[in-house]
Design an enzyme around this catalytic site. Structure first.
Site, mmCIF file in Angstrom:
data_model
loop_
_atom_site.group_PDB
_atom_site.id
_atom_site.type_symbol
_atom_site.label_atom_id
_atom_site.label_comp_id
_atom_site.label_asym_id
_atom_site.label_seq_id
_atom_site.Cartn_x
_atom_site.Cartn_y
_atom_site.Cartn_z
ATOM 1 N N THR A 125 0.527 -1.541 -0.288
ATOM 2 C CA THR A 125 0.421 0.064 0.355
ATOM 3 C C THR A 125 0.963 1.249 -0.154
ATOM 4 O O THR A 125 0.369 2.742 -0.520
ATOM 5 C CB THR A 125 -0.896 -0.018 1.145
ATOM 6 O OG1 THR A 125 -1.511 -0.889 0.834
ATOM 7 C CG2 THR A 125 -1.814 1.185 1.461
ATOM 8 N N TYR A 166 -7.908 1.284 -4.325
ATOM 9 C CA TYR A 166 -6.586 1.273 -4.676
ATOM 10 C C TYR A 166 -6.724 0.283 -4.964
ATOM 11 O O TYR A 166 -6.437 -0.723 -4.473
ATOM 12 C CB TYR A 166 -5.614 1.888 -3.591
ATOM 13 C CG TYR A 166 -5.825 1.210 -2.491
ATOM 14 C CD1 TYR A 166 -6.497 1.060 -1.639
ATOM 15 C CD2 TYR A 166 -3.773 0.656 -2.163
ATOM 16 C CE1 TYR A 166 -6.082 -0.093 -0.463
ATOM 17 C CE2 TYR A 166 -3.995 0.001 -1.974
ATOM 18 C CZ TYR A 166 -4.806 -0.261 -0.038
ATOM 19 O OH TYR A 166 -4.230 -0.728 0.896
#
Ligand code: ASP
Length: 355
Positions: free
Chosen positions: A39, A52
């Site tokens: 991430t 995302y």
């Protein structure tokens, strides 16, 4: 054209200044940043984080958000992988560990590894057991992607580099720096699916904090790690297969049989309570050990406290080892490395007591 005395003095001053700036640059520690994805390298379409992709931006893009690290270190960056850490695998582990060892023998004064948080505890522990150096090796991740409002990645990277350049970080084993905390790989757990303070050392407590760009240590690991580890993966190209099997009410031997059929050389039980499991599972695992030489380690699905030898289960009678404070995910890592040397449960028990 004639130069005045003032101009010559000024010229000399500038040269001296330039040389001292260059020399200062050379004196800065060299830190390699090895990127693996996660991430921290994630990108979303908007600044809110829903939807995302982890492992989307390159290490150079990632580092451009923290130019300040160049003030404290000579930074060299390499992209080792670019994956969500849910896809972390033995191949990347071996590549990463070998590269870290190579760099630490060379010009690296320390290593910072950017990594997804999902399996960070496993990679950190694998490196804790296979890196042969006292120089700092620090993993860092983030809970919010690089495009999010208040992304935590840049601060975490700065703090990780700040810890890596400090002589205080020598010989501490592999560490994780996130949310201003310094955590040991020997007791690392992701404890929250969302919070930026997700990582904890739930049994032993954190090693310290990074405060205003400086590490402050308050604990040291007494476990064997890095330069004191007996494991050497220099010539290892494949790790033995080890599976984790959960116990719960009514658990059958279904997954034990499946693991054996798949060729597992070791099984870690994420047991209930103090590493207990259903009788049917235990009987099947005893057979696996005694008849097929499969190594069995009892661990616990409970986050804190030891899975102790000599309590409800007689490990010596069954030929099992107990994991003590090593959770099932780290137990799997240690058992894989243990199996590169032995499948004798007494030796494996020794390792689980020492690491
Ligand atoms: N799934 C992501 C990963 O582990 C989550 C994160 O990095 O926080 O790569």
């Amino acid at each position: 054209m004639k130069t005045s005395k003032m101009q010559r003095v000024f010229g000399l001053l500038m040269i001296t200044l330039f040389m001292s700036v260059a020399a200062f640059g050379q004196n800065k520690p060299t830190i390699y940043i090895l990127a693996t994805g996660g991430t921290i390298a994630g990108q979303g379409a908007t600044e809110v984080t829903a939807g995302y992709k982890a492992g989307a931006i390159t290490v150079d893009q990632l580092l451009s958000a923290v130019p300040e690290i160049k003030d404290i270190a000579n930074i060299k960056a390499e992209q080792v992988a670019n994956i969500g850490s849910q896809d972390m695998n033995d191949e990347v582990w071996l590549k990463l560990s070998k590269r870290v060892n190579e760099l630490l023998k060379g010009d690296a004064d320390g290593i910072v590894i950017t990594h997804g948080t999902d399996t960070q505890e496993e990679t950190a522990y694998f490196l804790n057991l296979t890196v042969k150096s006292n120089k700092p090796v620090i993993l860092v991740g983030s809970m919010r992607p690089s495009t999010a409002i208040s992304a935590d990645g840049p601060r975490n990277i700065y703090n990780a580099v700040a810890a890596a350049v400090s002589p205080l970080s020598t010989g501490k084993g592999v560490m994780v720096v996130m949310d201003d905390k310094i955590l040991g790989a020997d007791d690392l757990a992701k404890t929250n699916t969302l919070s930026v303070g997700t990582f904890r050392n739930p049994n032993y407590g954190p090693l310290g904090i990074v405060y205003n760009g400086k590490p402050i240590y308050t604990r040291e690991s007494v476990k064997r790690h890095t330069s004191k580890s007996e494991f050497d993966i220099t010539h290892v190209t494949k790790l033995p297969r080890v599976e984790i099997i959960l116990s719960y009410s009514n658990a059958t031997a279904l997954f034990v049989d499946a693991a054996l059929k798949a060729g597992a050389k070791g099984i870690v039980v994420a047991g209930v309570g103090n590493g207990n499991m259903t009788t049917v599972m235990q009987n099947e695992l005893e057979k696996a050990t005694k008849q097929h030489g499969v190594a069995v380690v009892r661990s616990s699905r409970i986050m804190t406290g030891p899975t102790a030898q000599w309590d409800e289960v007689n490990d010596d009678q069954l030929g099992f080892a107990a994991s003590w404070f090593i959770n099932p995910y780290r137990s799997r890592v240690l058992l894989m490395l243990a199996l590169t040397k032995t499948n004798d449960y007494k030796e494996i028990q020794r390792m689980f007591s020492e690491y």
